[in-house]
Design a protein around this motif. Structure first.
Motif, mmCIF file in Angstrom:
data_model
loop_
_atom_site.group_PDB
_atom_site.id
_atom_site.type_symbol
_atom_site.label_atom_id
_atom_site.label_comp_id
_atom_site.label_asym_id
_atom_site.label_seq_id
_atom_site.Cartn_x
_atom_site.Cartn_y
_atom_site.Cartn_z
ATOM 1 N N UNK A 36 89.572 84.209 34.626
ATOM 2 C CA UNK A 36 88.482 85.352 34.698
ATOM 3 C C UNK A 36 88.424 85.877 36.300
ATOM 4 N N UNK A 37 88.691 87.244 36.363
ATOM 5 C CA UNK A 37 88.558 87.686 37.635
ATOM 6 C C UNK A 37 87.106 88.197 38.177
ATOM 7 N N UNK A 38 86.843 87.590 39.123
ATOM 8 C CA UNK A 38 85.328 88.042 39.510
ATOM 9 C C UNK A 38 85.331 88.663 41.090
ATOM 10 N N UNK A 39 84.283 89.104 41.193
ATOM 11 C CA UNK A 39 84.075 89.829 42.511
ATOM 12 C C UNK A 39 84.122 88.978 43.653
ATOM 13 N N UNK A 40 83.862 87.783 43.540
ATOM 14 C CA UNK A 40 83.653 86.739 44.664
ATOM 15 C C UNK A 40 85.182 86.502 44.917
ATOM 16 N N UNK A 41 85.953 85.979 43.907
ATOM 17 C CA UNK A 41 87.337 85.551 44.159
ATOM 18 C C UNK A 41 88.293 86.886 44.255
ATOM 19 N N UNK A 70 93.489 92.479 40.110
ATOM 20 C CA UNK A 70 93.099 92.812 39.009
ATOM 21 C C UNK A 70 91.552 93.544 39.191
ATOM 22 N N UNK A 71 90.738 92.731 39.923
ATOM 23 C CA UNK A 71 89.367 93.099 40.286
ATOM 24 C C UNK A 71 89.336 94.297 41.433
ATOM 25 N N UNK A 72 90.350 94.132 42.173
ATOM 26 C CA UNK A 72 90.520 95.468 43.153
ATOM 27 C C UNK A 72 90.674 96.630 42.303
ATOM 28 N N UNK A 73 91.705 96.806 41.432
ATOM 29 C CA UNK A 73 91.943 97.888 40.882
ATOM 30 C C UNK A 73 90.681 98.205 39.887
ATOM 31 N N UNK A 74 90.166 97.178 39.093
ATOM 32 C CA UNK A 74 88.966 97.536 38.515
ATOM 33 C C UNK A 74 87.737 98.269 39.251
ATOM 34 N N UNK A 75 87.678 97.651 40.407
ATOM 35 C CA UNK A 75 86.435 98.189 41.328
ATOM 36 C C UNK A 75 86.738 99.632 41.792
ATOM 37 N N UNK A 76 88.158 99.965 42.059
ATOM 38 C CA UNK A 76 88.492 101.280 42.658
ATOM 39 C C UNK A 76 88.818 102.352 41.491
ATOM 40 N N UNK A 77 88.863 101.680 40.256
ATOM 41 C CA UNK A 77 88.972 102.676 39.103
ATOM 42 C C UNK A 77 90.517 103.369 39.121
#
Length: 621
Positions: A327-332, A336-343
């Motif tokens: 699971x990709x979280x904001x804290x870790x 994947x999380x960076x791409x999700x956050x940037x859209x």
């Protein structure tokens, strides 16, 4: 030769090219180079007596290299004046036109080797030049060998096309060496999927001398099927003979892209027709595997409770490769999380070189992350480095956008279904629950008007109106509180329960609160949940009930319980239905509203029995 004996005019609209050519050629003292960056200026100022050779680019503004040759040739002081095309990219059409026009040489630009080749070519054509026919043959061979596309010289006769010669690109792309190819029938060597129709028709067309430009599919020596744009070029030789060139331009990537795009359009229809989110995710993963050709893929959706992107759908290849799908979280930090956050789409050629890789020991090497809006990401992976190209990004973006739209549509349809269900319930309430007290009020009002015990009948009219007023208030609350929760805040349940208890008519009842639980919730709607549960206990648990609010044993939520008679086990499944009540004065909406608000928060509520035998409501949040 004496220093600067060979005078070269170099025409190219790119000043950097002419500057480099001058430097490279003039390193040899026998060359003297004059540069021109304007073909029109060259035409106006050209003096054939001043130069021994002209070198020209092909693609230039207003006048291309062959047109420049045609117009300069009118000024040449001898028929074999050397003119060399020095171009960025070879082309069979330029080559054919150059041969027909009589250009002396044809070279492609490149590194140091090409400048050395240019110098050698200039020396050859400016000293001891062969006769024009020999020069043409030499130029033809040079052009043929340097064409970037697979090219063959054909003998076309008696309805058959046999290979007379092949260039290096043909050997490289098709995998047949010159010894194997020369003398073979084209239709026998380069097998077509429709050999008996399309290939035969093409050979007939060539035999008839017609120009051909067809998309064809051919099999290479190793069995691979590739797509080509086939064109033929007929060249008349100075000696009266002719040559037929067949040129295969590889368009496999383009055709593969077009086929994938067509299949994605078909997939889009299935996605938009899906009736559930699970069906959308499964169809999306299958498309990524079967159409894009990447079987290691997964869809991670954002889960607020988990605080990250949870693997919701995965392929069998992904599960077989990875023991634990993260699971990709904001804290870790993670790719994947960076791409999700940037859209934004993210392509990582080698994840082990990326500072944000979640697991540096992962067996995966490259990956592409395709955001699905706020819902999550489609993650495509490979055990190979640099496995994703521009076509993958383009096609993957189409697939991701379609998955996102399909998920939105499923949500809209589910919301519409819920809304229709609520409308049906509302219609039932209006037609039944409100109709009954309204009819009673009408009857008693009529009796009062007729003079029959007016006071008693008017009291019943008032009671009916009170019931209708409570029903209307509860219906409005029920209608408002069914919507999904958007804005939340941190709420202390101890404080909320105490405040609600003080606002109720509690009489001799007592309350014990042991919880310190805090939740993220819509505070006003949660207040209605607590008020309704406490009021239910006060109504049904006797004259002096004891009410307790505490934590569940597993820590997953809280309970509200009393010491009253409780709810029969066979009735517990029905207590949250609208209209259900054990009280003659109740509207049957209190627990229905509780259940609706709990669901709107994404929580669960169940009915059980308290230690004292009373009613117990367990809320898992």
């Amino acid at each position: 030769m004496a220093a600067g004996d060979i005078h070269v005019l170099h025409v190219d609209d790119d000043e950097a090219i002419t500057d480099r050519a001058a430097r490279e050629l003039e390193r040899d003292s026998e060359f003297h180079v004059t540069s021109s960056n304007s073909p029109t200026d060259t035409l106006a100022r050209f003096d054939p007596a001043a130069y021994d050779c002209v070198v020209s680019d092909y693609e230039m503004p207003r006048i291309d290299g062959l047109e420049l040759y045609d117009r300069l040739s009118l000024q040449f002081d001898r028929p074999d004046f050397p003119f060399i095309l020095f171009v960025d990219l070879g082309s069979e059409r330029i080559a054919a036109d150059a041969l027909n026009a009589g250009v002396t040489g044809y070279l492609r630009k490149g590194g140091q080797d090409q400048y050395d080749a240019l110098a050698a070519r200039i020396r050859s054509v400016t000293s001891n030049r062969p006769q024009r026919s020999d020069a043409a043959d030499e130029c033809a061979r040079e052009l043929f060998d340097n064409l970037p596309d697979p090219t063959v010289v054909l003998d076309v006769e008696n309805g058959d096309s046999r290979i007379r010669r092949v260039n290096d690109a043909f050997e490289r792309v098709f995998g047949y060496d010159s010894e194997t190819a020369v003398g073979a029938s084209v239709t026998e060597l380069l097998v077509s999927p429709k050999r008996d129709t399309a290939a035969t028709s093409l050979s007939t067309t060539l035999t008839n001398g017609a120009d051909v430009c067809h998309e064809v599919r051919r099999q290479t020596a190793d069995g691979e099927w590739r797509d080509f744009l086939f064109r033929n070029v007929h060249v008349e030789r100075p000696d009266g003979g002719s040559l037929t060139y067949g040129v295969y331009t590889d368009i496999t990537k383009r055709m593969d892209y077009d086929r994938c795009l067509t299949e994605l359009h078909e997939t889009a229809r299935r996605l938009m027709a899906a009736e559930s989110s699970d069906a959308v995710l499964d169809t999306g993963l299958a498309a990524a595997r079967d159409i894009l050709g990447h079987d290691i893929n997964a869809i991670h959706l954002y889960d607020e409770t988990a605080g990250g992107l949870v693997p919701t759908a995965t392929t069998a290849a992904t599960e077989a490769l990875l023991d634990d799908i993260p699971t990709f979280t904001e804290d870790g930090e993670s790719i994947a999380w960076n791409a999700y956050e940037r859209g934004e789409v993210s392509v990582c050629p080698d994840v082990r070189d990326d500072p944000d890789v979640l697991n540096p020991e992962t067996p995966l090497r490259s990956e592409m992350v395709l955001p699905l809006g706020e819902r999550g990401v489609l993650l495509l992976s490979s055990t190979d480095v640099d496995a994703f190209d521009d076509a993958d990004v383009s096609l993957g973006s189409v697939l991701a956008a379609t998955i996102q739209s399909a998920l939105q549509q499923v949500e809209r349809e589910q919301a519409l279904a819920r809304q229709n269900e609520r409308l049906d319930e509302f219609a039932s309430i209006v037609s039944h629950d409100l109709r009954t007290p309204l009819d009673l009020a009408s009857v008693h009002l009529e009796l009062a008007v007729e003079g029959h015990d007016e006071e008693a009948h008017l009291e019943r009219v008032e009671a009916a109106h009170d019931r209708m007023s409570r029903l209307i208030d509860d219906v409005l609350t029920w209608a408002r509180d069914g919507e999904a929760v958007d804005a939340t805040e941190t709420v202390s349940l101890r404080s909320l329960v105490s405040g609600c208890w003080e606002a109720l008519q509690t009489g001799d009842a007592d309350l014990t609160v042991t919880t310190e639980y805090t939740v993220e919730a819509d505070k006003e709607r949660l207040r209605r949940v607590v008020e309704n549960l406490l009021d239910d206990a006060l109504t049904h648990a006797g004259d002096s009930p004891s009410v307790r609010v505490g934590d569940l044993d597993d820590g997953s939520g809280v309970f509200v319980e009393d010491d009253g008679p409780g709810i029969p086990e066979d009735e517990r499944e029905n207590v949250f239905d609208f209209g259900y009540t054990l009280s003659t004065s109740g509207t049957g909406f209190g627990l229905a509203i509780v259940h609706q608000i709990i669901e709107a928060h994404g929580w669960e509520i169940q009915v059980a029995e308290s230690e004292a035998g009373g009613a117990r409501f367990e809320i898992r949040c």
